[in-house]
Each structure stands twice: as structure tokens, then as C-alpha cells.
Design a protein around this motif. Structure first.
Motif, short mmCIF file in Angstrom:
data_model
loop_
_atom_site.label_atom_id
_atom_site.label_comp_id
_atom_site.label_asym_id
_atom_site.label_seq_id
_atom_site.Cartn_x
_atom_site.Cartn_y
_atom_site.Cartn_z
N ARG A 1 0.84 -1.21 0.00
CA ARG A 1 0.00 0.00 0.00
C ARG A 1 0.87 1.25 0.00
NH1 ARG A 1 -3.93 -2.86 3.30
NH2 ARG A 1 -2.88 -2.14 5.17
N ASP A 2 1.95 1.24 0.82
CA ASP A 2 2.88 2.38 0.86
C ASP A 2 3.49 2.63 -0.51
OD1 ASP A 2 2.56 2.93 3.49
OD2 ASP A 2 4.54 2.25 4.15
N GLN A 3 3.98 1.55 -1.13
CA GLN A 3 4.63 1.71 -2.43
C GLN A 3 3.63 2.16 -3.49
OE1 GLN A 3 7.81 1.76 -2.79
NE2 GLN A 3 8.30 1.00 -0.74
N ALA A 4 2.42 1.64 -3.41
CA ALA A 4 1.38 2.05 -4.36
C ALA A 4 1.07 3.53 -4.19
CB ALA A 4 0.13 1.20 -4.17
N ALA A 5 0.99 3.98 -2.94
CA ALA A 5 0.73 5.41 -2.68
C ALA A 5 1.87 6.25 -3.24
CB ALA A 5 0.56 5.64 -1.18
N GLY A 6 3.11 5.76 -3.06
CA GLY A 6 4.27 6.47 -3.60
C GLY A 6 4.22 6.54 -5.12
N GLU B 1 12.83 13.93 -11.29
CA GLU B 1 12.74 13.41 -9.93
C GLU B 1 11.49 12.54 -9.77
OE1 GLU B 1 14.47 13.49 -6.85
OE2 GLU B 1 15.94 13.70 -8.47
N ALA B 2 10.38 13.03 -10.32
CA ALA B 2 9.12 12.29 -10.22
C ALA B 2 9.21 10.97 -10.97
CB ALA B 2 7.98 13.15 -10.76
N ALA B 3 9.84 11.01 -12.16
CA ALA B 3 9.99 9.77 -12.94
C ALA B 3 10.86 8.76 -12.18
CB ALA B 3 10.62 10.09 -14.30
N ARG B 4 11.90 9.29 -11.50
CA ARG B 4 12.77 8.42 -10.72
C ARG B 4 11.97 7.75 -9.58
NH1 ARG B 4 18.42 9.19 -9.91
NH2 ARG B 4 18.15 11.23 -10.88
N ALA B 5 11.14 8.57 -8.89
CA ALA B 5 10.33 8.03 -7.79
C ALA B 5 9.31 7.02 -8.31
CB ALA B 5 9.64 9.18 -7.05
N HIS C 1 11.20 3.85 -8.97
CA HIS C 1 11.55 3.33 -7.65
C HIS C 1 10.38 2.51 -7.08
CE1 HIS C 1 13.48 3.97 -3.57
NE2 HIS C 1 12.24 3.79 -3.18
N ALA C 2 9.18 3.09 -7.09
CA ALA C 2 8.01 2.40 -6.55
C ALA C 2 7.62 1.22 -7.43
CB ALA C 2 6.85 3.39 -6.41
N ALA C 3 7.67 1.41 -8.75
CA ALA C 3 7.28 0.33 -9.67
C ALA C 3 8.18 -0.89 -9.49
CB ALA C 3 7.35 0.84 -11.12
N ARG C 4 9.49 -0.64 -9.32
CA ARG C 4 10.42 -1.76 -9.14
C ARG C 4 10.15 -2.49 -7.84
NH1 ARG C 4 14.78 1.78 -10.68
NH2 ARG C 4 15.29 1.91 -8.47
N THR D 1 10.50 0.99 -19.70
CA THR D 1 10.30 2.10 -20.63
C THR D 1 10.81 3.42 -20.04
OG1 THR D 1 8.36 0.96 -21.47
CG2 THR D 1 8.57 3.30 -22.03
N LEU D 2 10.47 3.63 -18.76
CA LEU D 2 10.90 4.88 -18.13
C LEU D 2 12.41 4.91 -17.90
CD1 LEU D 2 8.12 5.36 -15.40
CD2 LEU D 2 8.29 6.47 -17.65
N ALA D 3 12.99 3.72 -17.62
CA ALA D 3 14.42 3.66 -17.28
C ALA D 3 15.29 4.01 -18.47
CB ALA D 3 14.78 2.27 -16.76
N ARG D 4 14.78 3.74 -19.68
CA ARG D 4 15.62 3.90 -20.86
C ARG D 4 16.10 5.34 -21.04
NH1 ARG D 4 12.39 0.48 -24.01
NH2 ARG D 4 13.00 -1.08 -22.47
N GLU D 5 15.16 6.28 -20.89
CA GLU D 5 15.53 7.69 -21.05
C GLU D 5 16.60 8.08 -20.03
OE1 GLU D 5 12.29 10.36 -20.45
OE2 GLU D 5 13.52 12.15 -20.72
#
Lengths: 334, 334
Positions: free
Chosen positions: A22-27, A51-55, A58-61, A92-96
Motif C-alpha cells: 500500500r505504501d509503495q502504491a501510494a508512492g 525526480e518524479a519519474a525516478r520516484a 523506484h516504486a514500480a520496481r 520504458t521509463l528507465a531507458r531515457e
């Protein structure tokens, strides 16, 4: 949210897994909102969007890793499905980000080798007639010309790749596939689909899988080839190290779930393996750029220097990992 | 011939210097004879001729260093004259050896980077689908082509330089200038021209100059730039290290004269500085070869890798020197 060990062992899988997810999903949802706010073309906050893309990654992983490791405690069909989608998204996000990091690393290395020291520093310090003739000036001049061209070539190639990855990421974030992922994560933030056995004690459904993740990681580390510091051109070994990095990451996340806090030793080891991966990919990028048709020899030369430097950084990252890695036990594969 | 300290201090400069110079002169003449025997075109003993040339340089450097450091104990005009001629001779002989060493070092490095590991080693060890794509194969193939060409180019250039140096050495050994040097050394083997004050106690004429040689060496080592391991492209600093190497060598020889035996610590430190010089010159040779007109980019690329590798070896030699160097005292220049 660190919990003492004696307490963890008496907590149910549900009581440990559900709050973490739940915490990670909220993040995830929070960083998604931030990313949307700062990605508008009128907004100058590119750094905030990054920064937002990084976060978000982070949560997705972490969600994806948790679904993988603790699959038995969760509704399996749902877990497999969401994990696949999150892997697609974070990839997909990590590639950029990866292209940007790679370009930064290579330009920094080029900068260091082309202009770090002024040859004039020599003349004053050495008594006349006693120094052997130094070829440093010519070497530096040759490197200077080639380094500038190599920098321009890498910038062109990697900026193009980055721009394409950026478009792909924006396209992904606007796709119905992504909206389905975001919906699933939004549901996860309120309710975690557990398996029917999840209310059981944590020992079976948490410590079992977490221990397995640790064993797989230890086996991968034990399988790493022995140190041969004078062989930086062992690209054939990179994959084993990348594999150890992925398994260490899964173990780190499982540790976070079970212990309630990250382990600084694992974080440090993971950082060394991240640098290893970055250096290996930067070396490959220098090598790939050198295969551009019709480049000048000076450009190719600087790219060769760059390749070698990055391979030496690969070697250095392996050394750092080996020196800081605290587990020396002989491990048998699970 | 090691002498205990208490004895040395009561020996006269003559009693210490004269036997040392006579020994080295005898060694010079012996290796000259061996060199002549094995240099005949009918003789296959090239290796023996090289060994003899090495011993010849060895003796010439020691005589020349002793004439330099202990000039005050010797007939000064004679000492200056012979020293100049021995420096010419050992410089001429050293050149051929240096080109051979440089070529060997560069070809060995090329060999290591082009064929050390088979990429096939990877496939078996990593679970399918889990490894990130490795660019190692392409990198290695690109390096392989370029490394072969770079090896051929370096072999052509350095063999040519070596052949020229060989002819120059043979010409020097047949010159009247050389015969005058050999005559002077032959005289030295029977009688050492001392200054009128040489029968004095060793303290003034031996320990004074030997101490000065040590102080100059320590000052040169203290003046070396601080460690910055991430900056291998500091060719501007090479000259300071080469200078420290020359002063260490003079100190080593003076130590041999006064103590009657080499100091293993100084020998080890000297070896690290020799490797430093060799790597720096090999890097410069790679860089110089890359300036050959119309070379292929792949060749230039491999030369760039080679340059970087040798600069990393320069850095490694500096580290070895720093780690093994036992004198940490803050030294003021004499």
C-alpha cells in the motif's frame, strides 16, 4: 517502520505485505501526479519531472519485486499480470534515464582526459637538462582534438536515443495500457489481493520466499568469476555481474519488506553493481560510436581511450563490490 | 662485500671508492669482451649479446653515477670528462633496449585485450531471458580487427626505430670515441685518479656527498604530486616522476658505494619507477602511432585503448611506489 525481529516472526504475511505494498502504491500514485504536473510544456521544472519519474520507477520496481518474491502470499494471476505490466513500465521509463546517465558519464570522462592538467605545470619544477623528453604535450593535443569530436559524436548519438526514449516514455504514459496499470496500482493502494493462505504466520509465506531470494543472490555472487585485476576486457563476464545485480535488488526489496527498512550494506553493494552496469554500458556505447562509418582516426582514438577507461571503471566497481561484500560463506545453489 | 657501518666510517674515501670503481670497470671490460664475442654475424647468440649489452650499461651507469656523486674525492677534470662519455655510451646502448621493451609491452597489452576471453563463456552461465543484452561480442570483434592492425603498425614503427638504434649502437661501439672511453675505463680498472684530499677520512668525502644524494632524492619524492587515482591522463606530471627515478638511481648507486651492497627497498622502489617510465613511454608510443596519416579508425581505436591501458599502468606504478616507499618524513630541499 523498522520492526524488531521477534515481532516480525509472529506477524502474518498479510500484516507485513499489505502495508508495504500500500505504501509503495501510494508512492507510485504520488510521483505519477507530480510527473504530470511538471511535464506540462509551460513548466520549466524538467528537473522535477525527472525526480518524479525516478520516484515512479523506484516504486514500480519495489512493487514488481515484491509481487515476484512473495507471489505465494498473493493472488497469483493478479500478481503475475501486474508484475509484467510494471516491468514494461519501469523498463520504458528507465531507458531515457539510462541514456542521459550514459552521456553524462562519457562526457565527464572525456572532459577529464582532455583538459585536466596544464602541461605548463612541468617546466618550473624540473631542473633544466635533467628531465627526459616528455611526449605529454603531443599526446594531450591529439587527445584534445579527438576528444572534442568524440564528445560531439556521442552527444549526437545519445541525445537522439534519449529523445526517442523520452517520446516512447511520454507515449507509454498516455497509453490505455498505462492507464490500466495506474488503475491496478490505485486499487492496490486501498486493497491488496492476498492468497487465501496469507493470514497464516509470516514464517512460511514471508521468510521462506525472502530466504530463497537471499540464497539465489548469494549463489549468483558466489558464481562470479575470481578477481583478475589485469583483465579489464572481460566483457564476457559482464552478464554474470548484471545477473548478480538483479538478484541482489530482489533480495534488497524482500529484505525491506520483511525487516521494514533497507539494509545499508546491501544498498552499498547494489550501488557498486549499478556503477558496474553504468560503466559497462558506457564502454559499449563508446565502442558502438567507434563503429560509425567514416569517422576520423582521432575520433576513433579518443573513443578507444574512453572505452578502456570505462572498462577500468568496470574493474574498479568489481573491486569495490568485492572489498565491501561482507558474506564470504561458500554457498550452494538452491 | 657488505661492510658493517662502524667500519665504513673509519675507512678513507680512497679505500671505499677505488675498489668499487675498479670492480665496475672490470665488469665493464668483461661485458664489452662478451658483447664482441656474441655480436659476430656468424653467432646465433643474440640473447647473449643483449645480456652483455645490459651488463655494459649496468657498469657504465654505476661508474658514471659514482663519478657524479663523489666528484670531490676524484680528479675533477677527469671525472667530468669520463662521466660525459659514459652518459653518451649508455644512452646510445639503452635506446635499442628501450624500443624492444616498448614493443614487447605494447604487443603483450594488445594480445591481452584482443583474445583473453571467449564470449561463449557467457551463454551457459546465465539463465535465459534474465540477462541484459551484452554488447561484448561486437566490442571484442571491433577491438580484434583494430588490435591486429595496431599491432602491425607498432611493430613496423618500433622495429624500424630499434633497427636504427641497433645500427647506431654498433657504429658507436666501433667509433674512436668509444675506444677512448674503453681505454679510460681500462685505466680505471688498474688505477683510480683520486683528488689530493681523497686519503682523508670517509666522513667528509663519502658520507657528505652520499647524504646529499639521498636528500636530493627525498626532496624529489616529497615534491611528487599527491595521489589522484582517477586522473591517469596527467602526462604533465610524468617528468617529476622521471626526475625522482634518476635521483633515486644516483642515491642507490651511492648507497652501494658506501654500504658495499644494494638496498633491496631502494631496488624495489627503483623497479616501480622503471615500470612507470616504461608505461609512460609505451603510452606515448601508442599516441604517436595514432598520428600516422591515413590509418583506419579501427586501428586508431585500438591505439586509444592501448594508450589508456598504459596510462592506467603508469597510475598503477605510482601506487606501487607510494605503497612500498618507506620514507614518509617531511623533507626540506637541500
Amino acid at each position: 517502520m523498522r520492526r524488531p525481529d521477534h515481532q516480525t516472526t509472529t506477524l502474518s504475511a498479510e500484516a507485513v505485505l499489505a502495508p508495504y505494498l500500500r505504501d509503495q502504491a501510494a508512492g507510485f500514485l504520488r510521483s505519477l501526479r507530480l510527473h504530470r504536473e511538471h511535464s506540462a510544456p509551460t513548466d520549466a521544472g524538467t528537473h522535477r519531472a525527472e525526480e518524479a519519474a525516478r520516484a515512479l520507477r523506484h516504486a514500480a520496481r519495489r512493487i514488481s519485486g515484491t509481487l515476484h518474491t512473495f507471489r505465494a502470499a498473493l493472488e497469483p494471476g493478479w500478481a503475475d499480470q501486474l508484475r509484467t505490466e510494471l516491468a514494461w513500465l519501469s523498463g520504458t521509463l528507465a531507458r531515457e534515464h539510462a541514456y542521459a546517465t550514459r552521456l553524462g558519464r562519457l562526457l565527464e570522462a572525456l572532459h577529464q582526459l582532455s583538459g585536466a592538467q596544464l602541461p605548463a605545470a612541468r617546466t618550473a619544477a624540473v631542473p633544466a637538462g635533467q628531465a627526459e623528453p616528455a611526449a605529454g604535450d603531443k599526446e594531450r593535443a591529439a587527445l584534445g582534438v579527438g576528444a572534442a569530436r568524440a564528445g560531439a559524436l556521442l552527444e549526437r548519438r545519445l541525445t537522439l536515443a534519449r529523445t526517442r526514449a523520452h517520446s516512447a516514455a511520454l507515449q507509454a504514459l498516455g497509453s490505455s495500457r498505462f492507464h490500466a496499470v495506474a488503475d491496478a496500482v490505485a486499487l492496490l493502494a486501498s486493497e491488496v489481493p492476498l492468497s487465501s493462505t496469507a493470514p497464516d504466520q509470516a514464517d512460511d509465506l514471508l521468510h521462506g520466499p525472502a530466504g530463497l531470494a537471499e540464497q539465489r543472490m548469494l549463489a549468483a555472487v558466489a558464481a562470479l568469476p575470481p578477481d583478475d585485476a589485469l583483465q579489464p576486457y572481460n566483457e564476457a563476464q559482464d552478464a554474470l555481474w548484471h545477473q548478480a545485480r538483479l538478484l541482489l535488488r530482489l533480495h534488497r526489496y524482500a529484505h525491506e519488506v520483511v525487516r521494514g527498512a533497507p539494509d545499508p550494506v546491501l544498498t552499498g553493494a547494489g550501488h557498486a553493481l549499478d556503477l558496474h552496469r553504468d560503466a559497462a554500458e558506457a564502454a559499449a556505447a563508446a565502442s558502438a560510436a567507434a563503429r560509425t562509418p567514416r569517422i576520423a582516426p582521432a575520433t576513433a582514438y579518443a573513443l578507444g581511450v574512453l572505452h578502456a577507461d570505462q572498462r577500468h571503471e568496470v574493474e574498479a566497481a568489481r573491486s569495490v563490490f568485492r572489498e565491501t561484500w561482507p558474506y564470504t560463506a561458500a554457498v550452494t545453489a538452491p
